[in-house]
Design a protein around this motif. Structure first.
Motif, mmCIF file in Angstrom:
data_model
loop_
_atom_site.group_PDB
_atom_site.id
_atom_site.type_symbol
_atom_site.label_atom_id
_atom_site.label_comp_id
_atom_site.label_asym_id
_atom_site.label_seq_id
_atom_site.Cartn_x
_atom_site.Cartn_y
_atom_site.Cartn_z
ATOM 1 N N ASN A 86 0.828 -1.210 0.000
ATOM 2 C CA ASN A 86 0.000 0.000 0.000
ATOM 3 C C ASN A 86 0.861 1.259 0.000
ATOM 4 N N THR A 87 2.015 1.177 -0.636
ATOM 5 C CA THR A 87 2.928 2.319 -0.628
ATOM 6 C C THR A 87 2.386 3.449 -1.512
ATOM 7 N N PRO A 88 2.507 4.690 -1.031
ATOM 8 C CA PRO A 88 2.006 5.835 -1.787
ATOM 9 C C PRO A 88 3.017 6.322 -2.819
ATOM 10 N N ALA A 89 2.573 7.195 -3.706
ATOM 11 C CA ALA A 89 3.509 7.966 -4.513
ATOM 12 C C ALA A 89 4.282 8.817 -3.510
ATOM 13 N N ARG A 90 5.593 9.020 -3.735
ATOM 14 C CA ARG A 90 6.390 9.697 -2.709
ATOM 15 C C ARG A 90 7.516 10.499 -3.324
ATOM 16 N N ALA A 91 7.810 11.620 -2.697
ATOM 17 C CA ALA A 91 8.976 12.426 -3.053
ATOM 18 C C ALA A 91 9.715 12.764 -1.769
ATOM 19 N N THR A 92 11.038 12.825 -1.849
ATOM 20 C CA THR A 92 11.856 13.248 -0.715
ATOM 21 C C THR A 92 12.733 14.387 -1.185
ATOM 22 N N VAL A 93 12.720 15.470 -0.407
ATOM 23 C CA VAL A 93 13.408 16.693 -0.786
ATOM 24 C C VAL A 93 14.301 17.155 0.363
ATOM 25 N N GLU A 94 15.501 17.610 0.038
ATOM 26 C CA GLU A 94 16.345 18.234 1.050
ATOM 27 C C GLU A 94 15.924 19.697 1.160
ATOM 28 N N ALA A 95 15.651 20.140 2.398
ATOM 29 C CA ALA A 95 15.167 21.507 2.596
ATOM 30 C C ALA A 95 15.505 22.004 3.993
ATOM 31 N N LYS A 96 15.574 23.313 4.131
ATOM 32 C CA LYS A 96 15.654 23.931 5.453
ATOM 33 C C LYS A 96 14.264 23.872 6.045
ATOM 34 N N LEU A 97 14.146 23.503 7.306
ATOM 35 C CA LEU A 97 12.840 23.439 7.951
ATOM 36 C C LEU A 97 12.638 24.645 8.864
ATOM 37 N N ALA A 98 11.464 24.744 9.470
ATOM 38 C CA ALA A 98 11.059 25.938 10.211
ATOM 39 C C ALA A 98 11.950 26.290 11.401
ATOM 40 N N ALA A 99 12.545 25.298 12.021
ATOM 41 C CA ALA A 99 13.419 25.539 13.168
ATOM 42 C C ALA A 99 14.580 24.551 13.118
ATOM 43 N N PRO A 100 15.739 24.919 13.654
ATOM 44 C CA PRO A 100 16.931 24.070 13.511
ATOM 45 C C PRO A 100 16.851 22.695 14.167
ATOM 46 N N GLN A 101 15.976 22.510 15.160
ATOM 47 C CA GLN A 101 15.886 21.192 15.802
ATOM 48 C C GLN A 101 15.158 20.166 14.932
ATOM 49 N N TYR A 102 14.441 20.618 13.918
ATOM 50 C CA TYR A 102 13.696 19.706 13.046
ATOM 51 C C TYR A 102 14.584 19.200 11.921
#
Length: 116
Positions: free
Chosen positions: A90-106
């Motif tokens: 039941n795996t979904p369509a998926r993308a993985t992206v490198e990105a800066k997130l909202a706060a450094p601990q995430y």
């Protein structure tokens, strides 16, 4: 067709249901500081399970997933947690992206769409 919103805030709703489609906002770990990417991913996936249940569905009905990670070097670590959680067949369509997130601990943020 009605629209249902759960965990509504001034800026966004965490869960939106339109017809038979469930949209989740991006989910980050509850207490991310000091946690590894594996631990953050596991936490995020547990939160997603809860949101999907609130909307009357579950991970077997995922349609798509977008995963944001802060360092692509941690891709295998995130994938290990994902692979242990996802429903086989039941795996979904998926993308993985490198990105800066909202706060450094995430280090991981995941957004999914599911059918009801």
């Amino acid at each position: 067709m009605t629209i249902q919103r759960f965990e509504v805030g001034p800026r966004m709703s965490q869960v939106v249901v339109h017809g038979n489609t469930v949209y989740l906002a991006g989910v980050v770990a509850g207490k991310a500081a000091g946690k590894s990417v594996t631990e953050q991913t596991q936490d995020v996936l547990a939160i997603i399970d809860g949101h999907l249940a609130t909307a009357g569905t579950d991970k077997t009905k995922l349609l798509s997933a977008t995963i944001y990670i802060t360092d692509m070097k941690t891709f295998p670590e995130m994938n290990a947690a994902w692979d242990g959680w996802i429903s086989a067949g039941n795996t979904p369509a998926r993308a993985t992206v490198e990105a800066k997130l909202a706060a450094p601990q995430y280090n991981v943020e995941i957004m999914v769409i599911a059918a009801k």
